[in-house]
Design a protein around this motif. Structure first.
Motif, PDB file in Angstrom:
ATOM      1  N   PRO A 258       0.834  -1.204   0.000  1.00  0.00           N
ATOM      2  CA  PRO A 258       0.000   0.000   0.000  1.00  0.00           C
ATOM      3  C   PRO A 258       0.875   1.263   0.000  1.00  0.00           C
ATOM      4  O   PRO A 258       2.110   1.181   0.091  1.00  0.00           O
ATOM      5  N   ASP A 259       0.244   2.418  -0.078  1.00  0.00           N
ATOM      6  CA  ASP A 259       0.961   3.698  -0.117  1.00  0.00           C
ATOM      7  C   ASP A 259       1.884   3.912   1.076  1.00  0.00           C
ATOM      8  O   ASP A 259       2.861   4.647   0.980  1.00  0.00           O
ATOM      9  N   SER A 260       1.613   3.262   2.195  1.00  0.00           N
ATOM     10  CA  SER A 260       2.429   3.427   3.397  1.00  0.00           C
ATOM     11  C   SER A 260       3.823   2.827   3.234  1.00  0.00           C
ATOM     12  O   SER A 260       4.730   3.131   4.001  1.00  0.00           O
ATOM     13  N   GLY A 261       4.003   1.932   2.253  1.00  0.00           N
ATOM     14  CA  GLY A 261       5.275   1.258   2.063  1.00  0.00           C
ATOM     15  C   GLY A 261       5.382  -0.045   2.832  1.00  0.00           C
ATOM     16  O   GLY A 261       6.385  -0.743   2.737  1.00  0.00           O
ATOM     17  N   SER A 262       4.353  -0.369   3.598  1.00  0.00           N
ATOM     18  CA  SER A 262       4.328  -1.656   4.283  1.00  0.00           C
ATOM     19  C   SER A 262       4.180  -2.769   3.247  1.00  0.00           C
ATOM     20  O   SER A 262       3.741  -2.529   2.123  1.00  0.00           O
ATOM     21  N   LEU A 263       4.529  -3.964   3.635  1.00  0.00           N
ATOM     22  CA  LEU A 263       4.387  -5.120   2.761  1.00  0.00           C
ATOM     23  C   LEU A 263       3.400  -6.078   3.408  1.00  0.00           C
ATOM     24  O   LEU A 263       3.598  -6.493   4.548  1.00  0.00           O
ATOM     25  N   ILE A 264       2.331  -6.394   2.701  1.00  0.00           N
ATOM     26  CA  ILE A 264       1.308  -7.306   3.207  1.00  0.00           C
ATOM     27  C   ILE A 264       1.422  -8.617   2.448  1.00  0.00           C
ATOM     28  O   ILE A 264       1.435  -8.631   1.212  1.00  0.00           O
ATOM     29  N   VAL A 265       1.520  -9.719   3.184  1.00  0.00           N
ATOM     30  CA  VAL A 265       1.509 -11.051   2.581  1.00  0.00           C
ATOM     31  C   VAL A 265       0.116 -11.633   2.821  1.00  0.00           C
ATOM     32  O   VAL A 265      -0.357 -11.687   3.955  1.00  0.00           O
ATOM     33  N   TRP A 266      -0.530 -12.033   1.730  1.00  0.00           N
ATOM     34  CA  TRP A 266      -1.904 -12.537   1.767  1.00  0.00           C
ATOM     35  C   TRP A 266      -1.926 -14.043   1.612  1.00  0.00           C
ATOM     36  O   TRP A 266      -1.171 -14.596   0.818  1.00  0.00           O
ATOM     37  N   ARG A 267      -2.829 -14.696   2.332  1.00  0.00           N
ATOM     38  CA  ARG A 267      -3.081 -16.135   2.206  1.00  0.00           C
ATOM     39  C   ARG A 267      -4.353 -16.290   1.384  1.00  0.00           C
ATOM     40  O   ARG A 267      -5.430 -15.834   1.775  1.00  0.00           O
ATOM     41  N   VAL A 268      -4.251 -16.979   0.244  1.00  0.00           N
ATOM     42  CA  VAL A 268      -5.382 -17.160  -0.663  1.00  0.00           C
ATOM     43  C   VAL A 268      -5.703 -18.646  -0.743  1.00  0.00           C
ATOM     44  O   VAL A 268      -4.887 -19.444  -1.195  1.00  0.00           O
ATOM     45  N   THR A 269      -6.892 -19.029  -0.283  1.00  0.00           N
ATOM     46  CA  THR A 269      -7.302 -20.432  -0.345  1.00  0.00           C
ATOM     47  C   THR A 269      -8.291 -20.687  -1.477  1.00  0.00           C
ATOM     48  O   THR A 269      -8.415 -21.805  -1.946  1.00  0.00           O
ATOM     49  N   ASP A 270      -8.987 -19.644  -1.898  1.00  0.00           N
ATOM     50  CA  ASP A 270      -9.965 -19.760  -2.981  1.00  0.00           C
ATOM     51  C   ASP A 270      -9.945 -18.435  -3.742  1.00  0.00           C
ATOM     52  O   ASP A 270     -10.155 -17.382  -3.148  1.00  0.00           O
ATOM     53  N   PRO A 271      -9.711 -18.454  -5.044  1.00  0.00           N
ATOM     54  CA  PRO A 271      -9.628 -17.193  -5.797  1.00  0.00           C
ATOM     55  C   PRO A 271     -10.940 -16.412  -5.848  1.00  0.00           C
ATOM     56  O   PRO A 271     -10.948 -15.242  -6.215  1.00  0.00           O
ATOM     57  N   HIS A 272     -12.047 -17.043  -5.441  1.00  0.00           N
ATOM     58  CA  HIS A 272     -13.352 -16.382  -5.472  1.00  0.00           C
ATOM     59  C   HIS A 272     -13.787 -15.867  -4.099  1.00  0.00           C
ATOM     60  O   HIS A 272     -14.890 -15.345  -3.953  1.00  0.00           O
ATOM     61  N   VAL A 273     -12.917 -16.040  -3.102  1.00  0.00           N
ATOM     62  CA  VAL A 273     -13.193 -15.596  -1.738  1.00  0.00           C
ATOM     63  C   VAL A 273     -12.092 -14.627  -1.330  1.00  0.00           C
ATOM     64  O   VAL A 273     -10.950 -14.781  -1.750  1.00  0.00           O
ATOM     65  N   ASN A 274     -12.447 -13.631  -0.502  1.00  0.00           N
ATOM     66  CA  ASN A 274     -11.445 -12.675  -0.060  1.00  0.00           C
ATOM     67  C   ASN A 274     -10.285 -13.367   0.638  1.00  0.00           C
ATOM     68  O   ASN A 274     -10.478 -14.297   1.421  1.00  0.00           O
ATOM     69  N   ALA A 275      -9.086 -12.893   0.370  1.00  0.00           N
ATOM     70  CA  ALA A 275      -7.877 -13.441   0.989  1.00  0.00           C
ATOM     71  C   ALA A 275      -7.768 -12.959   2.433  1.00  0.00           C
ATOM     72  O   ALA A 275      -8.398 -11.979   2.827  1.00  0.00           O
TER      73      ALA A 275
ATOM     74  N   GLY B 221       6.590  -3.766   8.228  1.00  0.00           N
ATOM     75  CA  GLY B 221       6.644  -2.311   8.136  1.00  0.00           C
ATOM     76  C   GLY B 221       7.601  -1.871   7.041  1.00  0.00           C
ATOM     77  O   GLY B 221       8.458  -2.642   6.600  1.00  0.00           O
ATOM     78  N   PRO B 222       7.495  -0.615   6.594  1.00  0.00           N
ATOM     79  CA  PRO B 222       8.322  -0.143   5.478  1.00  0.00           C
ATOM     80  C   PRO B 222       9.826  -0.171   5.772  1.00  0.00           C
ATOM     81  O   PRO B 222      10.627  -0.264   4.851  1.00  0.00           O
ATOM     82  N   ALA B 223      10.222  -0.132   7.014  1.00  0.00           N
ATOM     83  CA  ALA B 223      11.649  -0.156   7.361  1.00  0.00           C
ATOM     84  C   ALA B 223      12.152  -1.573   7.639  1.00  0.00           C
ATOM     85  O   ALA B 223      13.301  -1.749   8.028  1.00  0.00           O
TER      86      ALA B 223
END
Length: 83
Positions: free
Chosen positions: A43-60, A67-69
């Motif tokens: 996101p714009d904050s520079g943080s890095l989010i790692v998402w777990r996806v179990t179904d491509p049709h359901v929200n991760a 954090g960005p640093a």
């Protein structure tokens, strides 16, 4: 594709600096016993989010956030929100 995050040296605790500490954190996709994929977003904050996806049709779900640093490089598939 799995997600590999390279942490900055400053994120390694001082007591471990003399040791050969692996700065790469790997989030591995799995296909056995149910499909599991990992994706990332920045996101714009520079943080890095790692998402777990179990179904491509359901929200991760968020697996972890750096954090960005805390990180310097990421490799893998970019997360695309369903919204």
């Amino acid at each position: 594709m799995s997600v590999d995050v390279t942490l900055l040296p400053a994120t390694i605790p001082h007591r471990n600096h003399e040791e050969d500490v692996d700065r790469i954190r790997r989030f591995e996709d799995r296909t056995e016993g149910g499909k599991l994929r990992f994706e990332y977003s920045i996101p714009d904050s520079g943080s890095l989010i790692v998402w777990r996806v179990t179904d491509p049709h359901v929200n991760a779900e968020v697996e972890t956030v750096f954090g960005p640093a805390a990180w310097e490089e990421v490799q893998g598939d970019l997360h695309r929100s369903l919204h």
